[in-house]
Design a protein around this motif. Structure first.
Motif, PDB file in Angstrom:
ATOM      1  N   TYR A 155     -91.624 109.003  83.418  1.00 40.85           N
ATOM      2  CA  TYR A 155     -92.596 109.241  84.481  1.00 40.85           C
ATOM      3  C   TYR A 155     -91.854 109.820  85.682  1.00 40.85           C
ATOM      4  O   TYR A 155     -90.853 109.251  86.136  1.00 40.85           O
ATOM      5  N   ALA A 156     -92.338 110.959  86.190  1.00 44.52           N
ATOM      6  CA  ALA A 156     -91.686 111.621  87.321  1.00 44.52           C
ATOM      7  C   ALA A 156     -92.264 111.093  88.628  1.00 44.52           C
ATOM      8  O   ALA A 156     -93.491 111.072  88.814  1.00 44.52           O
ATOM      9  N   THR A 157     -91.407 110.625  89.515  1.00 42.29           N
ATOM     10  CA  THR A 157     -91.829 110.148  90.823  1.00 42.29           C
ATOM     11  C   THR A 157     -91.314 111.099  91.896  1.00 42.29           C
ATOM     12  O   THR A 157     -90.198 111.608  91.782  1.00 42.29           O
ATOM     13  N   LEU A 211     -88.220 108.411  85.779  1.00 49.55           N
ATOM     14  CA  LEU A 211     -87.887 107.063  85.326  1.00 49.55           C
ATOM     15  C   LEU A 211     -88.649 106.763  84.040  1.00 49.55           C
ATOM     16  O   LEU A 211     -89.814 107.130  83.896  1.00 49.55           O
ATOM     17  N   SER A 212     -87.999 106.069  83.125  1.00 47.37           N
ATOM     18  CA  SER A 212     -88.687 105.605  81.928  1.00 47.37           C
ATOM     19  C   SER A 212     -89.532 104.385  82.293  1.00 47.37           C
ATOM     20  O   SER A 212     -89.292 103.732  83.321  1.00 47.37           O
ATOM     21  N   ALA A 236     -95.906 105.150  91.055  1.00 47.69           N
ATOM     22  CA  ALA A 236     -95.072 104.684  89.949  1.00 47.69           C
ATOM     23  C   ALA A 236     -95.520 103.310  89.471  1.00 47.69           C
ATOM     24  O   ALA A 236     -95.598 103.044  88.265  1.00 47.69           O
ATOM     25  N   ILE A 237     -95.818 102.410  90.415  1.00 53.78           N
ATOM     26  CA  ILE A 237     -96.301 101.075  90.041  1.00 53.78           C
ATOM     27  C   ILE A 237     -97.639 101.188  89.315  1.00 53.78           C
ATOM     28  O   ILE A 237     -97.878 100.502  88.312  1.00 53.78           O
ATOM     29  N   SER A 238     -98.497 102.060  89.815  1.00 54.77           N
ATOM     30  CA  SER A 238     -99.802 102.252  89.170  1.00 54.77           C
ATOM     31  C   SER A 238     -99.628 102.694  87.724  1.00 54.77           C
ATOM     32  O   SER A 238    -100.304 102.186  86.813  1.00 54.77           O
ATOM     33  N   HIS A 239     -98.712 103.627  87.496  1.00 59.75           N
ATOM     34  CA  HIS A 239     -98.435 104.089  86.129  1.00 59.75           C
ATOM     35  C   HIS A 239     -97.929 102.932  85.279  1.00 59.75           C
ATOM     36  O   HIS A 239     -98.379 102.727  84.139  1.00 59.75           O
TER      37      HIS A 239
END
Length: 268
Positions: A81-83, A89-90, A170-173
């Protein structure tokens, strides 16, 4: 008031879960679907991105949108996931990051939250329970996110609040992954209940431990094994059921907090 993409994502989610769009089928072309729903293609693309994060659909460039059904495959759980702030980050790395931060702000919330904040925390928890009871995974993921962000706010530490806001996407993902794997499981509600009880009791170590246990359980529900190397977890398609309960002994005193409330007005 809900945004148009969220409203449309919930409408499409209902069609998928009801079997109107069966697993393995294709959605109508986006131009046609946007016309049918009476929304812009930009709003439709955002709605489809939400559904893809939940594992309900797979957007295939040049091929259309495939229906996965209520559960997605294990392999997609490990996509990076790209932040904007942190790079790529994986899912495992996102969980590791959250394990460093969230037990700490849960512990601070336990000693610093006022009655109004505690009532808001309990209300937010009730929204998660209601959403899962009606199998609304999108609303559940949103309530889950608001619960975790609220705990950061209740920590009374402006630095942690700023970090939570920076990491919100990122947390939402990361929060959507367990729902994508296990669907409308009520386990998150029970885990949140333990956090709420500790925070309301002013039990900082208990709140930290309950949050840590919740994050580790969420990792397992996402198919992420923190006991194996990241590359091994990503390639293991025959790993044991990620939803199986953890029977190992809990970590002794996972985070030892010795906290005192801040002086009055310190975080005003």
């Amino acid at each position: 008031m809900q945004s148009i993409p969220i409203s449309m994502a919930q409408t499409l989610q209902q069609h998928i879960l009801s079997g109107h769009y069966p697993g393995g089928s294709q959605l109508p072309p986006q131009r046609e679907l946007a016309r049918q729903l009476g929304i812009s293609r930009a709003s439709l693309r955002e709605a489809l991105s939400m559904l893809e994060a939940l594992g309900l659909v797979e957007i295939q460039p040049g091929k259309g949108v495939r229906i996965n059904g209520p559960h997605s495959g294990r392999a997609r759980m490990h996509r990076a996931y790209a932040t904007p702030a942190l790079g790529t980050l994986s899912p495992r790395q996102l969980i590791e990051l959250r394990l460093v931060l969230e037990p700490g702000w849960a512990a601070l919330a336990a000693v610093r939250a006022d009655d109004s904040g505690l009532r808001q925390l309990q209300w937010t928890q009730s929204q998660l329970a209601h959403a899962l009871a009606r199998s609304d995974l999108l609303a559940a993921a949103d309530a889950d996110l608001q619960f975790h962000l609220l705990l950061a706010q209740l920590s009374g530490n402006p630095g942690l609040v700023a970090m939570a806001r920076q990491l919100e996407l990122a947390i939402s993902h990361s929060l959507r992954l367990p729902f994508a794997w296990s669907g409308a499981d009520d386990q998150p509600v029970r885990e949140h209940d333990a956090i709420v009880q500790a925070v309301c009791a002013g039990d900082a170590p208990g709140a930290a431990g309950a949050m840590r246990a919740h994050l580790l359980s969420a990792a397992r529900r996402s198919g992420i094994d923190l006991d194996t190397p990241d590359n091994a977890a990503a390639s293991d398609a025959t790993a044991p059921d990620a939803t199986a309960p953890d029977t190992s002994a809990p970590d002794p005193d996972p985070l030892s907090f010795r906290l005192t409330p801040p002086s009055e007005g310190a975080f005003a």
